[in-house]
Structure formats: structure tokens, C-alpha cells
Write a protein that holds these residues in place. Structure first.
Motif, PDB file in Angstrom:
ATOM      1  N   ALA A 130     -10.842   1.242 -17.436  1.00 55.72           N
ATOM      2  CA  ALA A 130     -10.306   0.386 -16.395  1.00 55.72           C
ATOM      3  C   ALA A 130     -10.635   1.024 -15.055  1.00 55.72           C
ATOM      4  O   ALA A 130     -10.319   2.182 -14.832  1.00 55.72           O
ATOM      5  N   THR A 131     -11.312   0.321 -14.192  1.00 56.66           N
ATOM      6  CA  THR A 131     -11.627   0.860 -12.868  1.00 56.66           C
ATOM      7  C   THR A 131     -10.870   0.051 -11.838  1.00 56.66           C
ATOM      8  O   THR A 131     -11.370  -0.948 -11.356  1.00 56.66           O
ATOM      9  N   PRO A 132      -9.649   0.473 -11.518  1.00 56.49           N
ATOM     10  CA  PRO A 132      -8.800  -0.293 -10.615  1.00 56.49           C
ATOM     11  C   PRO A 132      -9.546  -0.513  -9.306  1.00 56.49           C
ATOM     12  O   PRO A 132     -10.163   0.392  -8.791  1.00 56.49           O
ATOM     13  N   GLY A 133      -9.497  -1.676  -8.825  1.00 53.42           N
ATOM     14  CA  GLY A 133     -10.122  -1.945  -7.543  1.00 53.42           C
ATOM     15  C   GLY A 133     -11.337  -2.827  -7.662  1.00 53.42           C
ATOM     16  O   GLY A 133     -11.800  -3.370  -6.675  1.00 53.42           O
ATOM     17  N   ASN A 134     -11.902  -2.955  -8.854  1.00 59.85           N
ATOM     18  CA  ASN A 134     -12.971  -3.905  -9.034  1.00 59.85           C
ATOM     19  C   ASN A 134     -12.456  -5.059  -9.851  1.00 59.85           C
ATOM     20  O   ASN A 134     -12.097  -4.906 -11.009  1.00 59.85           O
ATOM     21  N   VAL A 135     -12.445  -6.223  -9.230  1.00 58.04           N
ATOM     22  CA  VAL A 135     -11.874  -7.387  -9.880  1.00 58.04           C
ATOM     23  C   VAL A 135     -12.528  -7.639 -11.225  1.00 58.04           C
ATOM     24  O   VAL A 135     -11.897  -8.054 -12.183  1.00 58.04           O
ATOM     25  N   GLY A 136     -13.818  -7.348 -11.329  1.00 58.97           N
ATOM     26  CA  GLY A 136     -14.512  -7.628 -12.574  1.00 58.97           C
ATOM     27  C   GLY A 136     -14.206  -6.659 -13.701  1.00 58.97           C
ATOM     28  O   GLY A 136     -14.448  -6.944 -14.868  1.00 58.97           O
ATOM     29  N   ALA A 180      -4.039  -2.676  -0.309  1.00 57.05           N
ATOM     30  CA  ALA A 180      -4.025  -4.090  -0.675  1.00 57.05           C
ATOM     31  C   ALA A 180      -5.465  -4.595  -0.789  1.00 57.05           C
ATOM     32  O   ALA A 180      -6.393  -3.990  -0.238  1.00 57.05           O
ATOM     33  N   ALA A 181      -5.643  -5.696  -1.516  1.00 61.69           N
ATOM     34  CA  ALA A 181      -6.975  -6.273  -1.676  1.00 61.69           C
ATOM     35  C   ALA A 181      -7.578  -6.558  -0.307  1.00 61.69           C
ATOM     36  O   ALA A 181      -6.888  -6.989   0.617  1.00 61.69           O
ATOM     37  N   ASN A 182      -8.880  -6.232  -0.178  1.00 61.73           N
ATOM     38  CA  ASN A 182      -9.645  -6.493   1.052  1.00 61.73           C
ATOM     39  C   ASN A 182      -9.170  -5.646   2.230  1.00 61.73           C
ATOM     40  O   ASN A 182      -9.507  -5.959   3.370  1.00 61.73           O
ATOM     41  N   GLY A 211     -11.822  -9.048  -2.834  1.00 60.67           N
ATOM     42  CA  GLY A 211     -10.702  -8.742  -3.725  1.00 60.67           C
ATOM     43  C   GLY A 211     -10.644  -7.284  -4.164  1.00 60.67           C
ATOM     44  O   GLY A 211      -9.705  -6.878  -4.846  1.00 60.67           O
ATOM     45  N   ALA A 212     -11.630  -6.484  -3.778  1.00 62.57           N
ATOM     46  CA  ALA A 212     -11.637  -5.073  -4.184  1.00 62.57           C
ATOM     47  C   ALA A 212     -10.472  -4.324  -3.549  1.00 62.57           C
ATOM     48  O   ALA A 212     -10.021  -4.673  -2.453  1.00 62.57           O
ATOM     49  N   THR A 213      -9.958  -3.292  -4.257  1.00 67.24           N
ATOM     50  CA  THR A 213      -8.795  -2.533  -3.786  1.00 67.24           C
ATOM     51  C   THR A 213      -9.040  -1.034  -3.864  1.00 67.24           C
ATOM     52  O   THR A 213      -8.120  -0.256  -4.098  1.00 67.24           O
ATOM     53  N   SER A 264       0.847  -1.205   0.000  1.00 67.88           N
ATOM     54  CA  SER A 264       0.000   0.000   0.000  1.00 67.88           C
ATOM     55  C   SER A 264       0.876   1.246   0.000  1.00 67.88           C
ATOM     56  O   SER A 264       2.071   1.191   0.284  1.00 67.88           O
ATOM     57  N   SER A 265       0.277   2.382  -0.349  1.00 67.64           N
ATOM     58  CA  SER A 265       1.010   3.642  -0.337  1.00 67.64           C
ATOM     59  C   SER A 265       0.065   4.754   0.059  1.00 67.64           C
ATOM     60  O   SER A 265      -1.151   4.647  -0.114  1.00 67.64           O
ATOM     61  N   SER A 266       0.631   5.829   0.596  1.00 67.32           N
ATOM     62  CA  SER A 266      -0.180   7.000   0.946  1.00 67.32           C
ATOM     63  C   SER A 266       0.179   8.141   0.009  1.00 67.32           C
ATOM     64  O   SER A 266       1.129   8.056  -0.769  1.00 67.32           O
ATOM     65  N   LYS A 267      -0.581   9.215   0.057  1.00 66.55           N
ATOM     66  CA  LYS A 267      -0.316  10.343  -0.824  1.00 66.55           C
ATOM     67  C   LYS A 267      -0.832  11.642  -0.210  1.00 66.55           C
ATOM     68  O   LYS A 267      -1.936  11.667   0.341  1.00 66.55           O
ATOM     69  N   SER A 268      -0.022  12.692  -0.326  1.00 66.92           N
ATOM     70  CA  SER A 268      -0.448  14.045   0.041  1.00 66.92           C
ATOM     71  C   SER A 268      -0.474  14.885  -1.222  1.00 66.92           C
ATOM     72  O   SER A 268       0.477  14.845  -2.003  1.00 66.92           O
ATOM     73  N   GLN A 269      -1.540  15.633  -1.414  1.00 64.49           N
ATOM     74  CA  GLN A 269      -1.680  16.393  -2.642  1.00 64.49           C
ATOM     75  C   GLN A 269      -2.394  17.715  -2.393  1.00 64.49           C
ATOM     76  O   GLN A 269      -3.145  17.841  -1.434  1.00 64.49           O
TER      77      GLN A 269
END
Lengths: 388, 388, 388
Positions: free
Chosen positions: C249-255, C372-374, C361-363, C43-48
Motif C-alpha cells: 500500500a503506497t498511501p498518497g497514490n490514489v491508484g 490533505a489531498a492536493n 488526489g495525491a496525498t 493534516s498533521s506534523s511530526k518531529s522525530q
């Protein structure tokens, strides 16, 4: 969310506003439903929401400052855009085509999706006096003006002059960047004229391509009462190396690919005239483009047409042709009929019908359709134009 | 077609307009004919229509809202553009250079032709009170200001401070995105100052490059009557991996390529001052850039110059140098002389002449020319600036 | 330099200005400091500094012309932008994703840096009368409106409806280009509705993909006193060839990846409602997206939330979920709490906190973090919104 958009007046900065110091915001939004169909093997049709069926969509900012003594300074920044998708339009920084790196479909789509607003239509600063106007920046080329002034369809939409679709005039056929222009003053008894020089801005190092994209153009005319006639000629330099293509690929003219590969100077000359009989304004225009490639190619265009006032509206009709002298002698002929109905001075509804007929291997097609060689293509549109 | 562009006033939405709720539209159009020439083997000259010979061309929108109690909110959106071609200018989203994927000539030209307008010059929202101003968005970096305030040529045109052309300051030398800035209030007896922190916005995952593009900058100064002095310093973080180039390629400085490949933090410090004697305003400026690459590189710049009022115009003169401490000790010295003639408060004609002299392998050249190592380059321009 | 920017009023072109002929310039600048963090391996964090924590940043031009007889013509041009970097936002010309050519990191960064302003948010021309409004151009899709109207966070910022982050609605989930829309008039006793058809504008040549990006959408609702309810449904056509990806592409949805590769029509249906109790306005929303890929995938979203007035401010709270029926049944749940403090009608400070919980499995992660997943992800923001 829209409610939170508090719309505010653009007010004068205190003490600065005066009659001769103003900025005018202006624009056009023109959208049409358009259909095109081709014929013959492998042809295709297309339905679209298109821009600019009648006038060119734009957003602009302009103003004039009175400098006293009959002198004035002014600026004009005008961005074209596509109201059907909201995207802007590209400009050209050096009057040359990008070298021929093929883009894949994904990159072409990204380029289209991402195209931001540029002042591609006009970006100039001017100094004017009783002696005329000196204008610097990106502007129409002088030889373009006859193409629009003496075309009943004003170089817009499916009915426009076939020279606009088939012409060999290349990058500077409509506008040039890096230009210095001079306009005669307006008090010469109907006589008018302009001269323009533009630069390709390549490094001068002895390479044969160092003058690519540089050129000049001149237009002279006379308008008085019902009469308007003008002649224009131009030359844009390109080496014959083919390293930089002299003309854009013009699908549908068999000669175009050969020309594009060969490069060489592009010379365009045209003459046009109109006469307003009151019941109708007649127009005629002849164009000659010559590309000095290793085997030179000459293209010739012609148009005859007219505008007929009809109540709050106007009927538009034109017949135009373009042909080149390459081996097969490709030729395209277009007949177009349109009607514009003005709802006000700013808003109009319009419709146009056009048909193009090809011979000599030409494959010109209308409104995004494709047609087989020597086959016909038909197109029409229904649209709305709103200016502000 | 132009006649159909009915120009309309931007009027108040009824009942909303008030003195403290206004939007100001502003801009500059600055175009010049410019020529540059180099010397030595492989050199080349160039003639161009350039932008920004005197002031930077721009179109902007800004406004301030009085919130009561001495507080106000304001916004500033300012887009740079090139009037010679109508194209916009790119911004930078993360204060880092794109990784080094070489673009071919066709793609480079497409990128230039397609560049739309962005608010690259400034894009901020502010809250202000008697305690100062808090400003968020894309803005100038504090350490940039001395470069323009104490340069008679104001970081524009062929005469500008050689540090602007040779400097190792990298992406944040002029502006930073993702910045939070604080400005001291204006009532401190001539004392002024600002502090800014900006973010590279990389994912924090333990990578050595996670702070690339983040940094801070501070500027403090004092202006009173004829005197103005200020000092500024900044640091922008970059890992030494070279994965993200710390500084843009600065052709002409032998050290630059090595620095770009090596990465490392960039620290820039400068001090400048001016004194207005009435007959002339004298200026001096010293700059020190240090890139903490594996073998650190230090660049030093200096300028001395002045502005001399002359009737409706102004003479501008400056001598500036930049050198780095890499093995060959590349150095460039520039002498520049210019004249600005004001036709009004908004419109000016100007001309500038400059010559740069290289040693230690430097190849700095002016106005798009190229010159051989250790050779001279000469440039001049004639232009017009019009603001609105 | 700033002093030389003489700000000038936008004045009427003589004799043209009148009450019904006006252009309104409007906009929003919304910037926030935002932080996101993830959990689990990798995992990673971000400041923006982010845009649009509360409202969407924009610059727009719009106006209405009274045509008489109860008819009017109007235009609306609205460009989104990122105030943290000054860059514009891309549009989409054919309601389809670019084909899947992977861009390298350098090109992705260049594309972001160079993105100019487009009228991506809205670009329309309309004719209206007592019978309703006909609108042409690029506009919101009807089925989008329930997503923002019945979301306490209005589809902006870290707290927004999880359907906006996970949804399978694809390119036309928010807006469509090449659209023709019809809006019911406003005098139907609280009953409102709109219908829209949009075109993918592919060549019709018998290819299975010739209707890709074409579709239609309808929304019907009723608002009266404290009550507002609406239902909407849409279908956008895509062939199952995978040549043109139906959904981004929608990262985080396994489908999502499977769906994107398969293509197939996208159908989205939603229903929402709100009731204003005075002390609080409650909202609920349900969404169903179905992608007709070879193995069809259905996604379901739900939201319940509310707005609580509090002095000059407002508390916002929502719980939302999204899940798909692919093998692992990925699901993400979000809880969000925010407060908006209005300094004036135009200017507000705000803060938001949100946490998303993944299973199957969603991220999904917040504010640019990765998780990470879950695993869970947490995000918050502090920002300022200023409209003009």
C-alpha cells in the motif's frame, strides 16, 4: 555508498590484548538451489534457494580465557541464519512448543520476515579444568550428537538421516535451553562422555504440567584410531494433558498428530558407530523414540552409510528409515547420494540427490514438495558452502 | 562440523587502520541457577537458569574517531541477550507501551522464542569536544544512573533495589529512544552532569495523546576521592485518557493497575550518595515517582547498603523498600546479601540471597515465584559472569 | 559496569591468518532530527529522531578468499538497523507481501519494538573469476541501482527521488530474496552489467499464484571518465487474484489501493545518466512501473538534479516527480536542497530541505507528516553520519 564504508581493523585496546584473551569471529554461509517433487493426487513440487545444503549457516563469537592452574573460562555465542533471505532463526525459551493457537497466513509470513538473529545454535559460558567442563546455557542435547556424527550427511540437506525428518523427539531433539552440562576431560584414552540437565522453568504450583520441558540426557562413547562408537539416552517430561504438545507436528507420520495431542514424556535413545577403512568410512546408527501419551507411540530409525574420499572431494551415501508403531505402521525409507568438491579448506561446491519412499500412510516429502500418502518424493540440490 | 569452522583473524583493510580508527568488540555472558519461593494461598516457586545475576549479558561494538582540534566522533551499539536461551531483547521505538491487546499464551511464547537481537541497551552516535558530548539515539535516561551507581547490586539480580521491581517509573525508567543528550566535560573538578530530551514521535494533530512518550531528564553530581553524590529528575508526558498506558503493569503494587489505566505524566526524582571508607563503601539512595493520573499516585523508594572488599572478592549487602500512597498503602521491603568471587578481571563466580516482605496488599516475589498478598518471598542464585 | 567490559582484540587463530583470509567488520550510524508538516483539513506534523538522513545505518561482516587461478569466493552479511531505537529491520522471505490480515495498534507496536537484526540489506555468497561473479542469496535488484546512483540524495532522507516514495514497484523494488545473480567482469572498457533471477518459492500445484514473487531483472551501463549511463528492466510475477497483493500500500497514490487489491505482474524499467562537469555533477533519471492488474496501472517518474562540491562539503539539489494513469491522474512533485559537511572521511554533518506538491488526489507527505489531498508538505532534517 559502498565506497563510503571505510572498513577498519578491529584493533587491540591498548595493553589489553594477549595470547590468552581473544575473541574469534567465525561463520558459515551455505546456499543451494534445491528442487523437490512429489507424486500422487494433490502432490506438489518446489524450487527454492535453500540454506544449509551441506553445513549450517551461522555467525558466531567465541573465546577462551586462561585462568591459570589448568583452569579456563570460555564463551560461545552462535547465531543461525538463512542466507537466502538474510533472516535469523528462532530459539526456544522453555523447551516446550507454543500452545496451539493457529496463526493465519499473514501472521506466519510476518513472523518469518521479521525473524531476527538469536544465538539459537549455541549460547554458553563454561568453566574447564583437568576434571572436565561445566557448561551453562543453550546447547545441543547429548543425544543429538550421534545423529550428526554418524550421518554421512551430518543432519544437513536433502540427504540427511530420515530420523531428522520423521522423528518423534520433539523440541529437545537437537538443542535445549536452560541447560547445565558436564563434559568428561579429553585425556581418558579415547573414552568420552557428557551429561546434561535442562529446565522447563514452569511455576511449581501443583499443576500436572509443572515439569513440562524439563529433562536430562547422557552420551558415552569411545574413539580410537579408525573406530568411533557412542550411545546416548534422554528423557524430557511432558504431562499427558495435551495442554502443551510434547512433540512438534511432524507431517507425514500418521502417528504424529495423535502424539502431539496427547503429550506425555519423550524418551530418545540411540547408538551409532563408524569405522574408517581409509578408502571409505562406514557409519551405522539406530534410534528409538518413545512418547508416553495415553496410547504410547514408539518410533524407530536406522541408518547405514559412508564417506568415500575422492581427490579433493568426497562421495557421501546413506540409506535410512523411520517407522512408528501406530495402527497403520507408517514408514519412510530414504536413499541419498552426494558429492562434495573442496575448492579450498573454506569453500566447497556440492550436490545431493535423495529419494524417499512412503508406506503405511506416511507422506514424507523432500525439499518442500508434498506427496500423496504411500507415494515417493525426489529431491536434489546444487550448492556452495563458504566458511570464515 | 565444528572443526570446519576455520576461525580467522579480523585484519586491517590495507592502509586504513590507524590508532584512532578502531572498532572494539565487547560483551558479557552472565548465567545463574536461580530459585524463588513464595508463601500463602496460591503461591508458587520456580527454579530457572537466569541471565544477568551479576552483570547484564550483552554483545557490543563501539569505536571513536579523532577528528582533530580536540574533537572526536564515536558510536556505541550494544545488544542485550539471554544466554540461557540465546534470545535477544526487545527495544521500544516510541517510549510508550503497546496498547492493551491481550496476547494469548501461544503468541506470548512465540514472541519470546522469536525475539532477535536489537541494540536495545544502547545505540548512539556522538560528537565530543572540550565543551562536552552531544549524543543521539537510544540511551540510558539520566535519572536511571543513580539507581545503579548507588545500588550495591547494580540493578542486577535478585538483590537489586526494590525500586527496580516495584517502581512506577514506566517505560523511560531505564532507557529512552529518540533521545538527544548532552554531557558535561570531564574536567570540572569532580562536578559531572547530563541532560537528555526524548521524543514520543506521535503525529501532532491536536489529539491529547500527541506528546505521549516525550520528556526530559537531568542529572547532576559531584565525585571526589571517596565521595560521590548525585541528584536527578525527569518528566515523561502521557495524556490521562488511558489510551496509552503510562506505566507498565507492575504486579505486586496495588496501585499499579489503576495508574496504568489512568495514564498521566510520570515524574521521577532521586538522590543518591556513596562514601568509600576503604574497609567498605557505603551507599544510600532515595527515589520518588509520581504519576499524574486522575487520582495521582506517588511511590517512594529507599535503599541503604554497602560493598565490602574481601580478598579476591566482595561482599554486597542492601536493604531497600518501595511503597505507594494508594488506599491500602502497599509496601515491599527487601534485604539482600551477596558475595562475588573474582577468578580474574574478566571472570567471576557469585551468589546472592534475598527476601522480600509485603504489606498493604503488595505481592512482590523473587526469581519468578508468586506469593500471596502480604506474604514473604525468598530467592537465591549461584552464577558465573564472563566478560570479553 | 562499563569499566568491567574489558575490550579485547580479535586475534588470529594461530597459523590461519593470511592476507587473503580476512573478515572485515563495517558499519554506518546515521541519525537526524527531522520535522515534517502537512497542510489542509486533517493534516498533521511530526518531529522525530530518524535514521538514515544521509546514508543507511548498518552493521556488516564481509570477506574474500583467494582460491587461486584468478578465482575467489566471498561473503557479505549486512544488517540494517535504526539507531534512534536500536531495533533491526525486517527482511522478506518470498518476495511477496503478507496477506492482508490487519494488525491492531498494539501488535504493530510490539512488532516494531521486537524487530531483531536480520541481514536484510544483503546476505550473499559469491564465486568470482575473470568471467564475472556468480552471487547467491538476498541482494539488491539490478533495476534498483539506477534509482540510487542517479539520485543526488542516493535514495536516503527527505530529499530522495519521489519515485522511492510513490512508486508502484512493490516488494522487489529495492531487493529480492532467493536470488541468483551474475555480474559482468570489470575489464570491459567501461561497459558493466548484471542479471538476476529470483524465486517466490511457492508450491507448484497448478494454483494461479504459484509463481507469485518470482521474477528477473537486468541492468546494463557504460561509465567512462565523466560519463555514466545505465538502463534496467525487471518483471516480478503476481497472479491477478488479489490473494497476494502485488504492491505494498503506497498511501498518497490514489491508484495504489486498486493495484494492491488486483495483483498482477509488476514491470519496472528505468534509464539514468550523469555527467561530471567538475564544478558540478548533473544527473537525470526516468522510471516506468506497470502493474498488470485487471485494469492495468502505469506509473511514471522523473528526476533531474546535481551535486556541487563546496570545500569540504557538497551541495545536493533535485527535482523529481511521480504520476500514475488512474482516473484522477494523481501526481506528486518534489523539490529538494541539501548540504553535507564532511568532518572527516568517516564523519559528516548534513541538512536537507524538501517540499512535495500534490495534485489529482495525491496525498504524499514528508518525514511522517500527513497532508490533505492536493496539498503541500514540507520537511527538513539536521543529522550526523558516522561510518566505521
Amino acid at each position: 555508498m559502498k565506497k563510503s564504508l571505510v572498513a577498519l581493523a578491529i584493533l587491540a585496546a591498548a595493553g589489553v590484548a594477549s595470547a590468552q584473551s581473544s575473541v574469534t569471529l567465525f561463520g558459515v554461509v551455505d546456499v543451494a538451489y534445491a528442487h523437490g517433487s512429489g507424486s500422487g493426487a494433490g502432490s506438489s513440487s518446489k524450487s527454492q534457494l535453500i540454506k544449509n545444503g551441506y553445513n549450517s549457516s551461522r555467525l558466531g563469537f567465541r573465546g577462551t580465557e586462561d585462568l591459570g592452574g589448568g583452569m579456563s573460562a570460555s564463551f560461545w555465542l552462535e547465531a543461525g541464519f538463512a542466507p537466502d533471505s538474510g533472516t535469523g532463526e528462532a530459539s526456544n525459551t522453555n523447551n516446550q512448543n507454543p500452545s496451539a493457537t493457529a496463526l493465519n497466513a499473514g501472521d506466519t509470513q510476518r513472523l518469518a520476515n521479521n525473524q531476527g538473529l538469536t544465538f539459537n545454535r549455541r549460547s554458553t559460558v563454561s568453566l574447564a579444568s583437568g576434571l572436565g567442563e561445566l557448561r551453562l546455557g543453550r546447547d545441543y542435547t547429548p543425544h543429538f550428537w550421534n545423529q550428526t556424527v554418524f550421518d554421512p550427511f551430518g543432519t544437513n540437506g536433502v540427504g540427511t538421516n530420515q530420523t531428522l525428518n520423521s522423528g518423534l523427539g520433539g523440541v529437545t531433539a537437537v538443542r535445549a535451553s536452560n541447560s547445565v552440562g558436564y563434559f568428561l576431560p579429553g585425556n581418558l584414552g579415547g573414552f568420552y562422555g557428557q551429561f546434561q540437565a535442562y529446565m522447563g522453568e514452569n511455576n511449581k504450583n501443583g499443576a500436572v504440567t509443572e515439569k513440562d520441558g524439563s529433562g536430562s540426557s547422557i552420551r558415552l562413547g569411545w574413539a580410537n584410531g579408525p573406530v568411533n562408537v557412542a550411545i546416548a539416552t534422554s528423557r524430557t517430561k511432558f504431562a499427558r494433558t495435551g495442554a502443551v504438545a510434547a512433540v512438534a507436528a511432524t507431517p507425514g507420520n500418521v502417528g504424529a498428530a495423535a502424539v502431539a495431542a496427547g503429550g506425555g514424556d519423550v524418551k530418545s535413545t540411540n547408538i551409532g558407530g563408524s569405522y574408517d577403512f581409509g578408502v571409505a568410512q562406514l557409519m551405522a546408527l539406530a534410534t528409538r523414540d518413545r512418547v508416553d501419551s495415553a496410547t504410547a507411540v514408539t518410533g524407530k530409525g536406522a541408518l547405514i552409510g559412508g564417506l568415500v574420499p575422492l581427490g579433493a572431494g568426497q562421495i557421501r551415501v546413506a540409506y535410512s528409515t523411520y517407522k512408528t508403531d501406530t495402527a497403520a505402521a507408517p514408514k519412510s525409507k530414504k536413499i541419498a547420494l552426494g558429492y562434495v568438491h573442496n575448492l579450498s579448506k573454506r569453500t566447497a561446491l556440492y550436490t545431493t540427490f535423495a529419494r524417499v519412499t512412503n508406506s503405511g500412510g506416511a507422506t514424507q516429502a523432500l525439499n518442500g514438495a508434498t506427496t500423496a500418502a504411500n507415494n515417493r518424493s525426489t529431491g536434489y540440490d546444487f550448492g556452495i558452502k563458504h566458511s570464515f
